[in-house]
Design an enzyme around this catalytic site. Structure first.
Site, PDB file in Angstrom:
ATOM      1  N   GLU A   1       4.213  -7.807   2.955  1.00  0.00           N
ATOM      2  CA  GLU A   1       4.537  -8.739   4.028  1.00  0.00           C
ATOM      3  C   GLU A   1       4.132  -8.156   5.383  1.00  0.00           C
ATOM      4  O   GLU A   1       3.552  -8.845   6.228  1.00  0.00           O
ATOM      5  CB  GLU A   1       6.044  -9.035   4.054  1.00  0.00           C
ATOM      6  CG  GLU A   1       6.561  -9.699   2.780  1.00  0.00           C
ATOM      7  CD  GLU A   1       7.041  -8.679   1.740  1.00  0.00           C
ATOM      8  OE1 GLU A   1       6.410  -7.614   1.603  1.00  0.00           O
ATOM      9  OE2 GLU A   1       8.052  -8.974   1.071  1.00  0.00           O
TER      10      GLU A   1
ATOM     11  N   TYR B   1       6.473   8.782  -0.179  1.00  0.00           N
ATOM     12  CA  TYR B   1       6.902   7.378  -0.338  1.00  0.00           C
ATOM     13  C   TYR B   1       7.232   6.644   0.968  1.00  0.00           C
ATOM     14  O   TYR B   1       6.839   5.484   1.136  1.00  0.00           O
ATOM     15  CB  TYR B   1       8.097   7.294  -1.282  1.00  0.00           C
ATOM     16  CG  TYR B   1       7.772   7.488  -2.750  1.00  0.00           C
ATOM     17  CD1 TYR B   1       6.580   8.064  -3.183  1.00  0.00           C
ATOM     18  CD2 TYR B   1       8.670   7.086  -3.737  1.00  0.00           C
ATOM     19  CE1 TYR B   1       6.306   8.237  -4.536  1.00  0.00           C
ATOM     20  CE2 TYR B   1       8.400   7.259  -5.097  1.00  0.00           C
ATOM     21  CZ  TYR B   1       7.219   7.838  -5.477  1.00  0.00           C
ATOM     22  OH  TYR B   1       6.952   8.003  -6.822  1.00  0.00           O
TER      23      TYR B   1
ATOM     24  N   CYS C   1      10.781  -5.574   6.275  1.00  0.00           N
ATOM     25  CA  CYS C   1       9.788  -6.645   6.448  1.00  0.00           C
ATOM     26  C   CYS C   1      10.393  -7.829   7.192  1.00  0.00           C
ATOM     27  O   CYS C   1       9.743  -8.449   8.045  1.00  0.00           O
ATOM     28  CB  CYS C   1       9.255  -7.094   5.093  1.00  0.00           C
ATOM     29  SG  CYS C   1       8.114  -5.891   4.366  1.00  0.00           S
TER      30      CYS C   1
ATOM     31  N   CYS D   1      11.897  -6.953   1.620  1.00  0.00           N
ATOM     32  CA  CYS D   1      12.896  -5.947   1.995  1.00  0.00           C
ATOM     33  C   CYS D   1      13.353  -6.216   3.431  1.00  0.00           C
ATOM     34  O   CYS D   1      12.715  -6.972   4.183  1.00  0.00           O
ATOM     35  CB  CYS D   1      12.333  -4.533   1.854  1.00  0.00           C
ATOM     36  SG  CYS D   1      11.316  -3.992   3.245  1.00  0.00           S
TER      37      CYS D   1
ATOM     38  N   ILE E   1       0.873  -1.182   0.000  1.00  0.00           N
ATOM     39  CA  ILE E   1       0.000   0.000   0.000  1.00  0.00           C
ATOM     40  C   ILE E   1       0.905   1.225   0.000  1.00  0.00           C
ATOM     41  O   ILE E   1       1.523   1.540   1.018  1.00  0.00           O
ATOM     42  CB  ILE E   1      -0.869   0.053   1.281  1.00  0.00           C
ATOM     43  CG1 ILE E   1      -1.491  -1.306   1.618  1.00  0.00           C
ATOM     44  CG2 ILE E   1      -1.911   1.160   1.185  1.00  0.00           C
ATOM     45  CD1 ILE E   1      -2.688  -1.674   0.834  1.00  0.00           C
ATOM     46  N   GLU E   2       0.996   1.901  -1.118  1.00  0.00           N
ATOM     47  CA  GLU E   2       1.932   3.019  -1.216  1.00  0.00           C
ATOM     48  C   GLU E   2       1.320   4.347  -0.756  1.00  0.00           C
ATOM     49  O   GLU E   2       0.125   4.435  -0.468  1.00  0.00           O
ATOM     50  CB  GLU E   2       2.439   3.126  -2.652  1.00  0.00           C
ATOM     51  CG  GLU E   2       3.148   1.843  -3.083  1.00  0.00           C
ATOM     52  CD  GLU E   2       3.828   1.928  -4.428  1.00  0.00           C
ATOM     53  OE1 GLU E   2       4.665   1.077  -4.705  1.00  0.00           O
ATOM     54  OE2 GLU E   2       3.500   2.852  -5.197  1.00  0.00           O
ATOM     55  N   ASN E   3       2.174   5.366  -0.705  1.00  0.00           N
ATOM     56  CA  ASN E   3       1.759   6.696  -0.262  1.00  0.00           C
ATOM     57  C   ASN E   3       2.501   7.734  -1.104  1.00  0.00           C
ATOM     58  O   ASN E   3       3.660   7.510  -1.469  1.00  0.00           O
ATOM     59  CB  ASN E   3       2.104   6.863   1.230  1.00  0.00           C
ATOM     60  CG  ASN E   3       1.447   8.081   1.860  1.00  0.00           C
ATOM     61  OD1 ASN E   3       1.877   9.213   1.644  1.00  0.00           O
ATOM     62  ND2 ASN E   3       0.381   7.868   2.613  1.00  0.00           N
TER      63      ASN E   3
END
Lengths: 137, 137, 137, 137
Positions: free
Chosen positions: D61, D54, D93, D90, D49-51
């Site tokens: 995950e 960023y 996570c 990443c 879920i991006e923003n």
């Protein structure tokens, strides 16, 4: 502004109170619960989940929002936050809200007894915010 | 409120403009520069530093603040932010500011030409904020 | 692998020890210092900087790396981390390192007395990592 | 190591594939799905879920893990991750996994067709990790 009925406000605060009990807080011992309302009337709850590497934890509000969005929703219509002392959402949570909320989205803060202590809006708690439209300008 | 002279405002904005050029932005191509003033008159600059795993990047404002604090400072007295379109600090940056700023700390937004486009305060951009005193209540 | 002389290792660990003393840790009381070496031989130090909203804090390693990158560097050639108990960098710090480090970059962990307790590499502490090349594939 | 049956692996990967379709990725266009197995056999899915800011986004995950923990679980027994190119979790996570996983927890990476491309363990992808026991030492 989205008008919330007394019943809907109560449902949101009740759900936030329920999720507050599920907080994983071995480090701060500060329990937070949250609940968001989606455009079709569903309610998703969240609690704060800490990490021994403190910056890798996540606040209750973001847990609730990410849960709703990952279930396919793209808009949140209201959010409630419950803490022992009526504490406010942190700035990072306000930013995540901003991506999925109208500026007049209701924001409700309550204590553990479910008593509402403060009501505001998205824009009221994050004025002159940074949002999707800023990147493309 | 801390009164900033015209000269000090200009020094902050100039430093933010300088650091904006050092932004590492292969993903968003949106360059941000920032500068913070410490209690003893020093200025620290920062730029946004992105990451291929987007959430692991950091905004310019936080880079500048963390730099000042890690050099031993414990208070910031003013902050300037520079973008191409007068964009605002994100909520997460506002939260990091809050830990080290008085509620009336000046916040200055400028464009790449160094023109100030908006002035506010810590409390003005993060009303009813969550801070250190909330945890101990 | 980049070969580090005994003198350079000591310089990195010494700088990390120095910065550890500047940690802002009112919540965890767990002080971390870090130092990174840039491609032209400069050393930048960092300390962990916490926040009352725990997820908004930052670890020492990332403070040091963001400092170096925001000063115009684009590569780190080695990193040292100092804690009271030889603690390792968290996964989030490893991800930020990964953006700016070769897979064989030396990683040095030491205790507060400056004694090296563990040596590895970027790839050794973050195997099969996610990096810039994954996004464009 | 926790032994996963072929059926259970398939169930996890299928759920990750399903959630990948719900990713909110207007900025990276890189869709990730994930699914975690809890100690009582339930499966929770997540998507990235991006923003627009960023660093305020979240990976698939972590969405899946936070969802499971906020529903009252305190252990994850396996995790699957699905991307177009078999990309790895990443570091951030991996750190969140670490708080709730045994060192031998299975980690499964698959592509969008549900083909498993890599299998490892918690310790295999985050060696010499930082965890809860490091804070109290």
């Amino acid at each position: 502004m989205t008008r919330l009925t007394v019943e809907l406000k109560k449902a949101l605060v009740d759900q936030a109170c329920l999720y507050q009990k599920r907080a994983y807080i071995p480090y701060s011992h500060y329990a937070v619960g949250s609940a968001v309302l989606t455009e079709d009337g569903q309610i998703y709850g969240g609690a704060n989940i800490e990490n021994s590497a403190y910056p890798s934890g996540l606040c209750a509000e973001r847990v609730a929002i990410f849960k709703a969005i990952s279930e396919g929703h793209r808009q949140i219509k209201a959010i409630a936050v419950v803490t022992s002392n009526g504490g406010s959402p942190c700035g990072a949570c306000r930013q995540v809200m901003r991506e999925f909320a109208a500026l007049d989205m209701p924001v409700i803060l309550a204590d553990e007894q479910g008593e509402i202590v403060f009501e505001s809006t998205m824009d009221g708690i994050l004025p002159r915010s940074f949002g999707p439209e800023d990147l493309v300008k």
